[in-house]
Scaffold this motif. Structure first.
Motif, mmCIF file in Angstrom:
data_model
loop_
_atom_site.group_PDB
_atom_site.id
_atom_site.type_symbol
_atom_site.label_atom_id
_atom_site.label_comp_id
_atom_site.label_asym_id
_atom_site.label_seq_id
_atom_site.Cartn_x
_atom_site.Cartn_y
_atom_site.Cartn_z
ATOM 1 N N ASN A 288 30.156 -15.535 -21.883
ATOM 2 C CA ASN A 288 30.109 -14.654 -20.710
ATOM 3 C C ASN A 288 29.019 -15.110 -19.747
ATOM 4 O O ASN A 288 27.879 -15.308 -20.147
ATOM 5 C CB ASN A 288 29.859 -13.207 -21.122
ATOM 6 N N GLY A 289 29.378 -15.281 -18.494
ATOM 7 C CA GLY A 289 28.407 -15.654 -17.473
ATOM 8 C C GLY A 289 28.122 -17.143 -17.387
ATOM 9 O O GLY A 289 27.304 -17.559 -16.581
ATOM 10 N N CYS A 290 28.767 -17.929 -18.226
ATOM 11 C CA CYS A 290 28.540 -19.378 -18.184
ATOM 12 C C CYS A 290 29.376 -20.018 -17.077
ATOM 13 O O CYS A 290 30.544 -19.675 -16.894
ATOM 14 C CB CYS A 290 28.904 -20.030 -19.522
ATOM 15 N N SER A 291 28.762 -20.938 -16.353
ATOM 16 C CA SER A 291 29.484 -21.666 -15.303
ATOM 17 C C SER A 291 30.418 -22.695 -15.902
ATOM 18 O O SER A 291 31.402 -23.103 -15.294
ATOM 19 C CB SER A 291 28.485 -22.387 -14.400
ATOM 20 N N CYS A 292 30.083 -23.138 -17.121
ATOM 21 C CA CYS A 292 30.822 -24.208 -17.761
ATOM 22 C C CYS A 292 30.551 -24.122 -19.261
ATOM 23 O O CYS A 292 29.468 -23.713 -19.666
ATOM 24 C CB CYS A 292 30.302 -25.526 -17.184
ATOM 25 N N CYS A 293 31.529 -24.520 -20.088
ATOM 26 C CA CYS A 293 31.340 -24.538 -21.538
ATOM 27 C C CYS A 293 31.705 -25.908 -22.078
ATOM 28 O O CYS A 293 32.680 -26.525 -21.635
ATOM 29 C CB CYS A 293 32.217 -23.490 -22.218
ATOM 30 N N VAL A 294 30.917 -26.378 -23.038
ATOM 31 C CA VAL A 294 31.171 -27.668 -23.682
ATOM 32 C C VAL A 294 31.509 -27.392 -25.140
ATOM 33 O O VAL A 294 30.736 -26.750 -25.856
ATOM 34 C CB VAL A 294 29.938 -28.599 -23.592
ATOM 35 N N VAL A 295 32.680 -27.871 -25.565
ATOM 36 C CA VAL A 295 33.147 -27.649 -26.934
ATOM 37 C C VAL A 295 33.473 -28.991 -27.575
ATOM 38 O O VAL A 295 33.678 -29.993 -26.890
ATOM 39 C CB VAL A 295 34.385 -26.732 -26.960
#
Length: 80
Positions: free
Chosen positions: A34-41
């Motif tokens: 929540n609230g992240c501009s981008c996610c790295v998985v």
């Protein structure tokens, strides 16, 4: 600076992003995004069950096969 969610196991990428000044959050559960501009998985277990639930409005980057520098470049390009 942007808030970036990064899977727990990607410690080298977390460190590289922090060095570039990003606010890095470990992704332990869906709500962490929540609230992240981008996610790295990692991408290793992506879509195992064929489900397409979206938990973030930001971009998702799969780090599988990429170096920390390559991931940082992708994050920067997604945020522009």
């Amino acid at each position: 600076m942007a808030k970036i969610g990064v899977e727990q196991s990607l410690t080298n990428i977390q460190q590289a992003l922090r060095e570039k000044g990003y606010d890095v959050v470990e992704l332990k559960q869906e709500s962490d995004a929540n609230g992240c501009s981008c996610c790295v998985v990692t991408g290793l277990d992506s879509n195992v069950m064929g489900m397409h639930d979206t938990f973030t409005k930001g971009s998702v980057i799969e780090a599988n096969g990429l170096s920390a520098d390559e991931v940082c470049q992708q994050v920067e390009s997604k945020l522009q």
